[in-house]
Design a protein around this motif. Structure first.
Motif, PDB file in Angstrom:
ATOM      1  N   ASP A 182      33.360  43.676  40.664  1.00  0.00           N
ATOM      2  CA  ASP A 182      32.886  43.248  41.984  1.00  0.00           C
ATOM      3  C   ASP A 182      33.732  42.089  42.523  1.00  0.00           C
ATOM      4  OD1 ASP A 182      30.896  45.149  42.028  1.00  0.00           O
ATOM      5  OD2 ASP A 182      29.323  43.792  41.320  1.00  0.00           O
ATOM      6  N   LYS A 183      34.146  41.191  41.641  1.00  0.00           N
ATOM      7  CA  LYS A 183      35.014  40.089  42.078  1.00  0.00           C
ATOM      8  C   LYS A 183      36.345  40.632  42.604  1.00  0.00           C
ATOM      9  CE  LYS A 183      33.453  36.352  39.080  1.00  0.00           C
ATOM     10  NZ  LYS A 183      33.847  35.463  37.970  1.00  0.00           N
ATOM     11  N   GLN A 184      36.897  41.602  41.868  1.00  0.00           N
ATOM     12  CA  GLN A 184      38.170  42.175  42.294  1.00  0.00           C
ATOM     13  C   GLN A 184      38.032  42.850  43.646  1.00  0.00           C
ATOM     14  OE1 GLN A 184      39.105  44.639  38.916  1.00  0.00           O
ATOM     15  NE2 GLN A 184      40.377  43.057  37.969  1.00  0.00           N
ATOM     16  N   LYS A 185      36.921  43.558  43.833  1.00  0.00           N
ATOM     17  CA  LYS A 185      36.707  44.235  45.114  1.00  0.00           C
ATOM     18  C   LYS A 185      36.525  43.202  46.232  1.00  0.00           C
ATOM     19  CE  LYS A 185      34.055  47.919  47.233  1.00  0.00           C
ATOM     20  NZ  LYS A 185      33.092  48.994  47.016  1.00  0.00           N
ATOM     21  N   TYR A 186      35.730  42.171  45.973  1.00  0.00           N
ATOM     22  CA  TYR A 186      35.463  41.153  46.988  1.00  0.00           C
ATOM     23  C   TYR A 186      36.757  40.463  47.434  1.00  0.00           C
ATOM     24  CZ  TYR A 186      33.447  37.057  49.285  1.00  0.00           C
ATOM     25  OH  TYR A 186      33.124  36.089  50.195  1.00  0.00           O
ATOM     26  N   TYR A 187      37.591  40.088  46.482  1.00  0.00           N
ATOM     27  CA  TYR A 187      38.820  39.359  46.801  1.00  0.00           C
ATOM     28  C   TYR A 187      39.990  40.263  47.183  1.00  0.00           C
ATOM     29  CZ  TYR A 187      36.407  35.236  45.140  1.00  0.00           C
ATOM     30  OH  TYR A 187      35.512  34.208  44.984  1.00  0.00           O
ATOM     31  N   SER A 188      39.770  41.575  47.149  1.00  0.00           N
ATOM     32  CA  SER A 188      40.856  42.498  47.484  1.00  0.00           C
ATOM     33  C   SER A 188      41.142  42.550  48.980  1.00  0.00           C
ATOM     34  CB  SER A 188      40.525  43.907  46.978  1.00  0.00           C
ATOM     35  OG  SER A 188      39.433  44.443  47.724  1.00  0.00           O
ATOM     36  N   SER A 189      40.196  42.131  49.788  1.00  0.00           N
ATOM     37  CA  SER A 189      40.374  42.213  51.238  1.00  0.00           C
ATOM     38  C   SER A 189      39.706  41.031  51.917  1.00  0.00           C
ATOM     39  CB  SER A 189      39.758  43.525  51.749  1.00  0.00           C
ATOM     40  OG  SER A 189      39.730  43.538  53.151  1.00  0.00           O
ATOM     41  N   TRP A 190      40.278  40.604  53.019  1.00  0.00           N
ATOM     42  CA  TRP A 190      39.713  39.501  53.784  1.00  0.00           C
ATOM     43  C   TRP A 190      38.413  39.908  54.467  1.00  0.00           C
ATOM     44  CZ3 TRP A 190      38.863  40.024  59.006  1.00  0.00           C
ATOM     45  CH2 TRP A 190      39.520  41.073  59.658  1.00  0.00           C
TER      46      TRP A 190
END
Length: 195
Positions: free
Chosen positions: A146-154
């Motif tokens: 979930d962290k990776q998904k959250y920080y993957s896009s502005w």
């Protein structure tokens, strides 16, 4: 090392000043039931061990410094009017101000039943704050995916912040202002709601 700029004579490492900052933070009023103990601790935690604070407190309350000293030594009590002025002087929040007034009433109470009444009110406020504090501490952290998904896009951060702004509480407004396609916005909102 992080640096701060409020010093005219140069930069000082932030870590060296962190202790000073923590030392002078406002005492947590909800840790006390005796307003005199709270005020004495507050004064002692001020820079220079509170030198000059009693004078400023007396001016704010509208009384003599000797009276403030007598109160803080336990000989007499502040009135509710004095307590209201102290709330303003200490910049208490509404909740802190209510609690402080309860502490003063508790200190001034002449009968045990009245003291019990005010003690129960103070304990109720303090325990309610602990429950909220525990709920905030027990929030689970996002897992790695979930962290990776959250920080993957502005988009995730922008939408999360934008919905807290008045007037940005509809999908249409978010689409228009952030220029995010409708389907992508739906995915982002779904993710934010689920996590």
């Amino acid at each position: 090392i992080l640096y701060t700029k409020p010093y005219c004579h140069g930069r000082r490492p932030l870590l060296r000043n962190a202790y000073k900052y923590l030392k002078y933070m406002k005492k947590n009023i909800f840790d006390y039931q005796d307003y005199k103990a709270y005020l004495n601790a507050y004064i002692q935690d001020q820079p220079k061990a509170g030198h000059g604070i009693r004078v400023k407190l007396a001016e704010a309350v509208g009384c003599q410094r000797a009276f403030v000293s007598q109160v803080l030594q336990g000989q007499v009590d502040f009135s509710l009017e004095h307590s209201d002025r102290i709330n303003h002087f200490l910049s208490h929040t509404e909740e802190e101000a209510n609690y402080f007034l309860l502490m003063v009433q508790f200190g001034r109470a002449g009968s045990e039943s009245l003291r019990t009444h005010f003690r129960k009110q103070m304990e109720g406020i303090a325990s309610a704050r602990l429950v909220l504090k525990n709920r905030l501490l027990n929030q689970t952290e996002l897992n790695l995916g979930d962290k990776q998904k959250y920080y993957s896009s502005w988009h995730y951060g922008a939408v999360r912040i934008a919905v807290s702004v008045p007037g940005f509480n509809s999908k249409r407004t978010l689409q228009h202002r952030l220029k995010i396609p409708p389907q992508r916005l739906a995915e982002v909102l779904d993710f934010l709601v689920k996590t």
